[in-house]
Scaffold this motif. Sequence first.
Motif, PDB file in Angstrom:
ATOM      1  N   ALA A  50      72.489 -60.344  82.035  1.00 32.21           N
ATOM      2  CA  ALA A  50      73.674 -60.873  82.718  1.00 32.21           C
ATOM      3  C   ALA A  50      73.428 -61.001  84.219  1.00 32.21           C
ATOM      4  O   ALA A  50      73.813 -62.002  84.839  1.00 32.21           O
ATOM      5  CB  ALA A  50      74.881 -59.975  82.457  1.00 32.21           C
ATOM      6  N   LEU A  51      72.763 -60.016  84.802  1.00 31.79           N
ATOM      7  CA  LEU A  51      72.468 -60.066  86.231  1.00 31.79           C
ATOM      8  C   LEU A  51      71.497 -61.194  86.555  1.00 31.79           C
ATOM      9  O   LEU A  51      71.686 -61.925  87.533  1.00 31.79           O
ATOM     10  CB  LEU A  51      71.911 -58.718  86.704  1.00 31.79           C
ATOM     11  CG  LEU A  51      71.618 -58.587  88.193  1.00 31.79           C
ATOM     12  CD1 LEU A  51      72.854 -58.883  89.045  1.00 31.79           C
ATOM     13  CD2 LEU A  51      71.088 -57.185  88.488  1.00 31.79           C
ATOM     14  N   ALA A  56      70.615 -66.500  89.012  1.00 33.91           N
ATOM     15  CA  ALA A  56      70.122 -67.877  88.931  1.00 33.91           C
ATOM     16  C   ALA A  56      71.240 -68.866  89.226  1.00 33.91           C
ATOM     17  O   ALA A  56      71.070 -69.811  90.014  1.00 33.91           O
ATOM     18  CB  ALA A  56      69.521 -68.138  87.551  1.00 33.91           C
ATOM     19  N   ALA A  57      72.407 -68.659  88.618  1.00 32.21           N
ATOM     20  CA  ALA A  57      73.534 -69.572  88.822  1.00 32.21           C
ATOM     21  C   ALA A  57      74.033 -69.537  90.263  1.00 32.21           C
ATOM     22  O   ALA A  57      74.325 -70.586  90.858  1.00 32.21           O
ATOM     23  CB  ALA A  57      74.670 -69.221  87.867  1.00 32.21           C
ATOM     24  N   VAL A  90      64.231 -66.321  87.065  1.00 30.96           N
ATOM     25  CA  VAL A  90      64.723 -65.014  87.493  1.00 30.96           C
ATOM     26  C   VAL A  90      64.491 -64.051  86.338  1.00 30.96           C
ATOM     27  O   VAL A  90      65.277 -63.985  85.396  1.00 30.96           O
ATOM     28  CB  VAL A  90      66.217 -65.063  87.884  1.00 30.96           C
ATOM     29  CG1 VAL A  90      66.671 -63.696  88.371  1.00 30.96           C
ATOM     30  CG2 VAL A  90      66.460 -66.125  88.941  1.00 30.96           C
ATOM     31  N   GLY A  91      63.396 -63.323  86.410  1.00 26.78           N
ATOM     32  CA  GLY A  91      63.064 -62.353  85.371  1.00 26.78           C
ATOM     33  C   GLY A  91      63.777 -61.043  85.608  1.00 26.78           C
ATOM     34  O   GLY A  91      64.154 -60.707  86.742  1.00 26.78           O
ATOM     35  N   ASN A  92      63.965 -60.292  84.550  1.00 22.15           N
ATOM     36  CA  ASN A  92      64.661 -59.018  84.672  1.00 22.15           C
ATOM     37  C   ASN A  92      64.011 -58.054  85.663  1.00 22.15           C
ATOM     38  O   ASN A  92      64.725 -57.360  86.378  1.00 22.15           O
ATOM     39  CB  ASN A  92      64.834 -58.374  83.297  1.00 22.15           C
ATOM     40  CG  ASN A  92      65.851 -59.127  82.456  1.00 22.15           C
ATOM     41  OD1 ASN A  92      66.583 -59.978  82.951  1.00 22.15           O
ATOM     42  ND2 ASN A  92      65.895 -58.827  81.175  1.00 22.15           N
ATOM     43  N   LEU A  97      68.170 -54.909  90.108  1.00 20.49           N
ATOM     44  CA  LEU A  97      68.848 -53.736  89.565  1.00 20.49           C
ATOM     45  C   LEU A  97      68.185 -52.436  90.029  1.00 20.49           C
ATOM     46  O   LEU A  97      68.867 -51.484  90.413  1.00 20.49           O
ATOM     47  CB  LEU A  97      68.890 -53.811  88.032  1.00 20.49           C
ATOM     48  CG  LEU A  97      69.740 -52.778  87.321  1.00 20.49           C
ATOM     49  CD1 LEU A  97      71.194 -52.841  87.785  1.00 20.49           C
ATOM     50  CD2 LEU A  97      69.660 -52.975  85.812  1.00 20.49           C
ATOM     51  N   VAL A  98      66.876 -52.413  90.050  1.00 20.37           N
ATOM     52  CA  VAL A  98      66.153 -51.222  90.499  1.00 20.37           C
ATOM     53  C   VAL A  98      66.422 -50.972  91.981  1.00 20.37           C
ATOM     54  O   VAL A  98      66.559 -49.821  92.410  1.00 20.37           O
ATOM     55  CB  VAL A  98      64.639 -51.374  90.232  1.00 20.37           C
ATOM     56  CG1 VAL A  98      63.843 -50.267  90.872  1.00 20.37           C
ATOM     57  CG2 VAL A  98      64.382 -51.413  88.734  1.00 20.37           C
ATOM     58  N   LEU A  99      66.538 -52.040  92.770  1.00 21.50           N
ATOM     59  CA  LEU A  99      66.816 -51.882  94.194  1.00 21.50           C
ATOM     60  C   LEU A  99      68.207 -51.290  94.425  1.00 21.50           C
ATOM     61  O   LEU A  99      68.394 -50.476  95.325  1.00 21.50           O
ATOM     62  CB  LEU A  99      66.695 -53.222  94.914  1.00 21.50           C
ATOM     63  CG  LEU A  99      65.320 -53.871  94.893  1.00 21.50           C
ATOM     64  CD1 LEU A  99      65.367 -55.219  95.594  1.00 21.50           C
ATOM     65  CD2 LEU A  99      64.280 -52.967  95.506  1.00 21.50           C
ATOM     66  N   TYR A 100      69.188 -51.700  93.614  1.00 18.84           N
ATOM     67  CA  TYR A 100      70.529 -51.131  93.732  1.00 18.84           C
ATOM     68  C   TYR A 100      70.485 -49.631  93.459  1.00 18.84           C
ATOM     69  O   TYR A 100      71.105 -48.839  94.173  1.00 18.84           O
ATOM     70  CB  TYR A 100      71.514 -51.772  92.753  1.00 18.84           C
ATOM     71  CG  TYR A 100      71.593 -53.277  92.792  1.00 18.84           C
ATOM     72  CD1 TYR A 100      71.360 -53.996  93.956  1.00 18.84           C
ATOM     73  CD2 TYR A 100      71.905 -53.994  91.654  1.00 18.84           C
ATOM     74  CE1 TYR A 100      71.438 -55.377  93.978  1.00 18.84           C
ATOM     75  CE2 TYR A 100      71.995 -55.372  91.672  1.00 18.84           C
ATOM     76  CZ  TYR A 100      71.761 -56.061  92.830  1.00 18.84           C
ATOM     77  OH  TYR A 100      71.840 -57.422  92.844  1.00 18.84           O
TER      78      TYR A 100
END
Length: 180
Positions: A50-51, A56-57, A90-92, A97-100
């Motif tokens: 979803a992220l 990408a959008a 935009v790959g997972n 997410l890891v940066l957050y």
Amino acid sequence: MSATSLIRSGWAWLHAHPQQRFLLLAALMYVAWVLGYEHGLALDGRLDDALSVNLAATSAGLLRLTGFAAGTQADVPTIVTMYDQAAVIVGNPCNGLVLYALFAGFVLSYPGNGRRRLWFIPLGIATIYLLNVLRIAVLALNHTYWYHTVEFNHHYTFTFVAYGAILVLWARWVRPAVSA
């Protein structure tokens, strides 16, 4: 020595040594993140997916807003297109997410006002998110106009910028605690 007194003396030692407390808490949060992510979130994949689709959008929308013919592929919504050609996937692993988690872990590990944390962590995550949107948009432009530098910019330039931004945000968190 009883277990309770051992815990109390350890807690007192951690409060007397804030650098060691920070390192211990940061290491524990890192281990908790790795275990939680690798054995839960990553296996499920929905949050990552979803992220990645959202980034990408949003990046394609930013490019359109600035006058470029950008979009996402209907069949693979994580691909940003420029002039109907695939430009960025935009790959997972690159969705931030890891940066957050890294940023939130640093802020939670360092002493500070709990109420301030309630707004500082979401603000920092939003800043990292916006930086990632900009990064993806610039990589799409980079691929379209200067494709021979994409690999370097993806692996080095934007890694430096992302971790530099986290360092600056964390320094903003630490500064009031140091001067208090």
